[in-house]
Design a protein around this motif. Structure first.
Motif, short mmCIF file in Angstrom:
data_model
loop_
_atom_site.label_atom_id
_atom_site.label_comp_id
_atom_site.label_asym_id
_atom_site.label_seq_id
_atom_site.Cartn_x
_atom_site.Cartn_y
_atom_site.Cartn_z
N ASP A 9 0.81 -1.22 0.00
CA ASP A 9 0.00 0.00 0.00
C ASP A 9 0.84 1.27 0.00
OD1 ASP A 9 -2.37 -1.47 0.05
OD2 ASP A 9 -2.33 -1.62 2.24
N LEU A 10 2.17 1.11 0.00
CA LEU A 10 3.05 2.28 0.00
C LEU A 10 3.96 2.25 -1.23
CD1 LEU A 10 4.27 2.41 3.72
CD2 LEU A 10 2.72 4.03 2.60
N THR A 11 4.10 3.37 -1.86
CA THR A 11 5.05 3.52 -2.97
C THR A 11 5.85 4.78 -2.69
OG1 THR A 11 3.43 2.53 -4.48
CG2 THR A 11 5.35 3.62 -5.46
N LEU A 12 6.92 4.63 -1.93
CA LEU A 12 7.67 5.80 -1.46
C LEU A 12 8.78 6.18 -2.45
CD1 LEU A 12 7.97 4.79 2.29
CD2 LEU A 12 6.37 6.42 1.27
N THR A 13 9.10 7.44 -2.45
CA THR A 13 10.11 7.95 -3.38
C THR A 13 11.51 7.53 -2.98
OG1 THR A 13 10.16 10.01 -2.11
CG2 THR A 13 8.70 9.93 -4.04
N GLU A 14 11.85 7.63 -1.68
CA GLU A 14 13.17 7.27 -1.18
C GLU A 14 13.01 6.56 0.16
OE1 GLU A 14 16.41 10.24 -1.74
OE2 GLU A 14 14.74 11.59 -2.21
N PRO A 15 12.63 5.29 0.15
CA PRO A 15 12.32 4.60 1.41
C PRO A 15 13.48 4.54 2.40
CG PRO A 15 12.42 3.07 -0.44
CD PRO A 15 12.41 4.44 -1.02
N GLY A 16 14.72 4.52 1.90
CA GLY A 16 15.86 4.51 2.82
C GLY A 16 15.94 5.78 3.63
N ARG A 17 15.85 6.91 2.96
CA ARG A 17 15.89 8.19 3.66
C ARG A 17 14.66 8.37 4.54
NH1 ARG A 17 15.79 14.04 0.73
NH2 ARG A 17 13.63 13.38 0.38
N GLN A 18 13.51 7.99 4.03
CA GLN A 18 12.27 8.17 4.79
C GLN A 18 12.24 7.27 6.03
OE1 GLN A 18 10.26 7.66 1.16
NE2 GLN A 18 10.79 9.77 0.62
N ALA A 19 12.86 6.10 5.94
CA ALA A 19 12.95 5.23 7.11
C ALA A 19 13.77 5.89 8.21
CB ALA A 19 13.57 3.90 6.73
N ARG A 20 14.84 6.58 7.84
CA ARG A 20 15.66 7.26 8.83
C ARG A 20 14.89 8.40 9.48
NH1 ARG A 20 20.64 5.92 9.69
NH2 ARG A 20 21.65 4.44 8.28
N PHE A 21 14.08 9.11 8.70
CA PHE A 21 13.26 10.17 9.27
C PHE A 21 12.24 9.60 10.25
CE2 PHE A 21 14.97 13.02 6.13
CZ PHE A 21 14.81 14.28 6.69
N VAL A 22 11.67 8.46 9.92
CA VAL A 22 10.69 7.82 10.82
C VAL A 22 11.35 7.48 12.15
CG1 VAL A 22 9.31 5.74 11.20
CG2 VAL A 22 9.22 6.92 8.99
N VAL A 23 12.51 6.83 12.11
CA VAL A 23 13.20 6.44 13.34
C VAL A 23 13.59 7.67 14.15
CG1 VAL A 23 15.30 5.36 14.25
CG2 VAL A 23 14.04 4.26 12.39
N ALA A 24 14.16 8.67 13.49
CA ALA A 24 14.59 9.88 14.20
C ALA A 24 13.41 10.63 14.80
CB ALA A 24 15.37 10.78 13.26
N THR A 25 12.29 10.68 14.08
CA THR A 25 11.11 11.39 14.58
C THR A 25 10.55 10.73 15.83
OG1 THR A 25 10.53 12.18 12.36
CG2 THR A 25 8.77 12.12 14.00
N ILE A 69 2.35 11.07 17.51
CA ILE A 69 3.49 10.57 16.74
C ILE A 69 3.02 9.74 15.56
CG2 ILE A 69 5.48 9.01 16.81
CD1 ILE A 69 5.95 9.91 19.69
N VAL A 70 2.06 8.85 15.79
CA VAL A 70 1.55 8.00 14.70
C VAL A 70 0.94 8.86 13.60
CG1 VAL A 70 -0.19 6.27 14.09
CG2 VAL A 70 1.23 5.96 16.13
N THR A 71 0.16 9.86 13.98
CA THR A 71 -0.46 10.74 12.99
C THR A 71 0.61 11.48 12.18
OG1 THR A 71 -2.42 11.06 14.35
CG2 THR A 71 -1.99 12.71 12.67
N MET A 72 1.61 12.03 12.86
CA MET A 72 2.66 12.78 12.19
C MET A 72 3.44 11.91 11.21
SD MET A 72 5.82 14.89 13.89
CE MET A 72 4.68 15.95 14.76
N VAL A 73 3.86 10.73 11.67
CA VAL A 73 4.67 9.85 10.83
C VAL A 73 3.85 9.33 9.64
CG1 VAL A 73 5.88 7.64 10.76
CG2 VAL A 73 6.24 9.20 12.68
N THR A 74 2.61 8.98 9.88
CA THR A 74 1.76 8.48 8.79
C THR A 74 1.57 9.54 7.72
OG1 THR A 74 0.60 7.00 10.32
CG2 THR A 74 -0.48 7.49 8.21
N ARG A 75 1.29 10.75 8.13
CA ARG A 75 1.09 11.83 7.15
C ARG A 75 2.38 12.14 6.40
NH1 ARG A 75 -2.93 16.01 10.50
NH2 ARG A 75 -4.77 14.66 10.40
N TYR A 76 3.49 12.09 7.12
CA TYR A 76 4.79 12.31 6.46
C TYR A 76 5.01 11.29 5.35
CZ TYR A 76 9.79 11.69 5.76
OH TYR A 76 11.03 11.51 5.20
N LEU A 77 4.77 10.03 5.66
CA LEU A 77 4.99 8.98 4.67
C LEU A 77 4.02 9.10 3.50
CD1 LEU A 77 5.70 5.94 7.02
CD2 LEU A 77 7.35 7.15 5.57
#
Length: 205
Positions: free
Chosen positions: A153-169, A193-201
């Protein structure tokens, strides 16, 4: 000439059960003292008294309070790492693993927020401990990236970078808000936190 011993290491590794129990008493007493009195007033004298030991007995195991703090930080880090590894072990949708991960990490910190503030804000960070922090962060980011890539259900542009943002957030918001805002309880922090991270992704699909 042998290298100087780090001031952040215990004096010895116990070999007998009784010695391990004594060291554990010191660590548990230190956790209570730091939570109640903070870093500056969390002296070795107070820790020894809380543990029911003489100051000389404490110094047989630890050279100073910073060495005890480093042990407590390591234990906290390993607890966090084990929790993250267990929750992110199998591919699942974002709506399943993100709330579970956030809830688990928030509750670990909410269990004793005053202690965790000392561990996060005032404990020393010798090089070997910093290295372990970076390793744990990299492992968490890799696990999150794997889940993001595996989610149909996800098609992310840069999953590696976005994963780091998720962990750091998740990490930074928990450390920032737990124990600091009395009007924000653990459940509310989890939801934010869940709302913020979900919307970011979702914004990066």
């Amino acid at each position: 000439m042998p290298p100087a011993r780090s001031p952040y290491r215990p004096r010895k590794t116990p070999r007998q059960q009784r010695a391990w129990q004594t060291r554990r008493r010191i660590e548990e007493a230190a956790a209570r003292v730091f939570a109640q009195h903070g870093y500056a007033s969390g002296t070795t004298d107070r820790i020894a008294e809380e543990a029911g030991l003489s100051i000389g007995s404490l110094y047989q195991y630890f050279p100073n309070k910073d060495a005890i703090l480093v042990v407590l930080v390591r234990a906290h880090l390993e607890q966090m790492t084990q929790t993250v590894t267990a929750i992110l072990a199998e591919p699942r949708p974002l709506a399943d693993w993100l709330p579970e991960l956030t809830r688990a990490l928030v509750r670990i910190h909410a269990d004793d927020p005053r202690l965790h503030r000392v561990l996060f804000e005032q404990a020393p960070r010798p090089p070997e401990l910093l290295s372990r922090f970076h390793q744990a962060e990299n492992e968490a980011a890799a696990a999150v990236e794997w889940l993001l890539r595996a989610d149909p259900d996800l098609t992310l542009t840069e999953p590696g970078r976005q994963a780091r943002f998720v962990v750091a957030t998740i990490e930074s918001l928990i450390h920032r808000f737990i124990g600091n805002l009395p009007y924000l309880d653990a459940a509310e922090l989890e939801r934010e936190i869940v709302t913020m991270v979900t919307r970011y992704l979702r914004c990066h699909e």
